[in-house]
Write a protein that holds these residues in place. Structure first.
Motif, short mmCIF file in Angstrom:
data_model
loop_
_atom_site.label_atom_id
_atom_site.label_comp_id
_atom_site.label_asym_id
_atom_site.label_seq_id
_atom_site.Cartn_x
_atom_site.Cartn_y
_atom_site.Cartn_z
N ILE A 126 28.62 50.18 43.36
CA ILE A 126 27.91 49.65 42.20
C ILE A 126 27.49 50.77 41.26
CG2 ILE A 126 25.76 48.50 41.48
CD1 ILE A 126 26.10 46.81 44.12
N ASP A 127 26.93 51.84 41.82
CA ASP A 127 26.49 52.96 40.98
C ASP A 127 27.65 53.62 40.27
OD1 ASP A 127 23.85 52.52 41.66
OD2 ASP A 127 23.78 54.07 43.21
N CYS A 128 28.78 53.75 40.97
CA CYS A 128 29.95 54.37 40.36
C CYS A 128 30.50 53.50 39.23
CB CYS A 128 31.02 54.62 41.42
SG CYS A 128 32.46 55.55 40.83
N LEU A 129 30.57 52.19 39.44
CA LEU A 129 31.02 51.29 38.39
C LEU A 129 30.15 51.41 37.14
CD1 LEU A 129 31.74 48.08 40.53
CD2 LEU A 129 33.46 49.38 39.25
N LEU A 130 28.85 51.40 37.33
CA LEU A 130 27.94 51.49 36.19
C LEU A 130 28.08 52.82 35.46
CD1 LEU A 130 24.81 49.81 37.82
CD2 LEU A 130 26.19 48.89 35.95
N ARG A 189 34.93 42.22 39.31
CA ARG A 189 34.40 41.28 40.30
C ARG A 189 34.96 41.63 41.67
NH1 ARG A 189 35.54 36.08 42.73
NH2 ARG A 189 37.49 35.77 41.57
N PHE A 190 34.09 41.86 42.60
CA PHE A 190 34.50 42.17 43.97
C PHE A 190 33.58 41.43 44.91
CE2 PHE A 190 31.26 45.16 42.74
CZ PHE A 190 30.48 45.36 43.86
N TRP A 246 36.44 42.27 29.57
CA TRP A 246 37.79 42.36 30.12
C TRP A 246 37.69 43.00 31.51
CZ3 TRP A 246 42.64 40.82 29.15
CH2 TRP A 246 43.68 41.49 29.79
N GLY A 247 38.24 42.33 32.52
CA GLY A 247 38.06 42.88 33.85
C GLY A 247 39.14 42.49 34.82
N PRO A 281 29.31 45.41 37.27
CA PRO A 281 29.65 44.82 38.57
C PRO A 281 29.35 43.32 38.60
CG PRO A 281 27.59 46.02 38.73
CD PRO A 281 28.09 46.24 37.34
N PHE A 282 30.26 42.56 39.17
CA PHE A 282 30.15 41.11 39.30
C PHE A 282 30.45 40.82 40.77
CE2 PHE A 282 31.10 37.06 36.73
CZ PHE A 282 30.91 36.21 37.80
#
Length: 323
Positions: A105-109, A77-78, A14-15, A115-116
């Protein structure tokens, strides 16, 4: 009474999604170059977001990602702004731009959000439009392949889902997004066909490079899609609906998956005398770029009626009649 399952299956992601020029702002910060999207926004185009500030993700990315986690997103997705990585499109790499996306990317993970990444979402570096008229030139294709390679090497250890172009099939129909300003409609369509072809080449090359550099990487296109219905049961209106889907989306899917134009589209290009210039070896490049998935951006349905060929519409086709 049959019970309806209201839960997503295991593994469902879900994103939400966005694009750089629509959210980042900071259009000239961190050494970023101007893009075609910036240029058109500054002209106050009615179809472009204000890229100077937008929602100021450039300064608020950390708190925005906190909100994503609070929402329970599992994927985001960005798009990467090409001109933030390479300000002039094909010159020196800006390390500050790479660090910006590294942090995102690191913060998302760290929040459990996958990340997409989209490589190109309507924002060609404007310097490439000035130097080569953008996608009209094969030099833009080579510049994109280099840019994609840089991104895969920089982020491919953490990003496994990639998208090459967002809505190429929509983008090529909007002159402002392609830097097409030819007054003559035939010349505009000739340019459009050549640019479209070069974007297909760039897509195939990016797919190949992703498979080489990103272990376990998945890459593909996102097409702008709609389902077209005939206004009436008349055969000509049914045929118009079929053609609308063929010419707006399905020809694009054939190129992404099989590396060739479908017969109806080749005939259209030949009859209009706008067949793109190709080089030896292109066929192998295109056939070697089959996607791992197909993403669909689905916004609406359409109803159409038949449009007969005339002087203004030499190929005839379909005309929108409601939704």
């Amino acid at each position: 009474m049959r019970q309806i399952n209201t839960e997503f299956p295991e593994g469902f992601l879900w994103g939400a999604s966005s694009s750089a020029f629509q959210i980042e702002g900071g259009w000239n910060l961190g050494g970023k170059g101007m893009t075609v999207a910036d240029f058109n926004s500054f002209k106050r185009s009615h179809i472009q977001a204000d890229t100077k500030v937008a929602s100021d993700f450039y300064h608020h990315w950390k708190e925005d990602i906190e909100y994503m986690a609070e929402l329970g997103l599992k994927m985001y997705r960005f798009s990467i702004a090409w001109a933030r990585i390479i300000p002039d499109g094909d010159g020196a790499v800006r390390e500050e731009g790479i660090r910006f996306y590294d942090r995102i990317i690191d913060c998302l993970l760290s929040k459990g959000i996958r990340p997409f990444v989209t490589l190109y979402h309507f924002d060609l570096p404007y310097a490439l439009a000035e130097k080569y008229n953008g996608w009209e030139s094969r030099r833009c294709v080579l510049a994109f392949e280099r840019y994609a390679r840089i991104c895969f090497r920089a982020f491919g250890d953490r990003v496994k889902y990639w998208q090459v172009h967002n809505e190429q099939n929509l983008m090529v129909r909007v002159d402002e997004r392609m830097n097409i300003d030819a007054a003559d409609k035939w010349e505009a369509d000739r340019l459009r066909a050549q640019m479209d072809y070069h974007m297909f080449l760039a897509h195939a090359l990016a797919v190949k490079v992703c498979h080489e550099l990103v272990p376990g990487g998945k890459i593909g296109p996102a097409v702008s899609s709609c389902c077209t219905y005939p206004e009436t049961p008349r055969p000509e209106d049914v045929w118009a609906a079929v053609n609308n889907d063929w010419f707006k989306a399905e020809y694009c899917l054939d190129m992404h998956q099989y590396g060739r134009y479908p017969g109806y589209y080749r005939r259209y290009l030949e009859e209009r005398n706008i067949m793109p210039a190709a080089e030896h070896g292109d066929e192998d490049i295109l056939k070697g770029g089959a996607s791992d998935y197909i993403a669909v951006n689905y916004y609406r349905t359409l109803c159409v009626r038949y449009l007969p060929a005339d002087e203004l519409h030499p190929a005839g086709g379909a005309v929108f009649s409601g939704q």
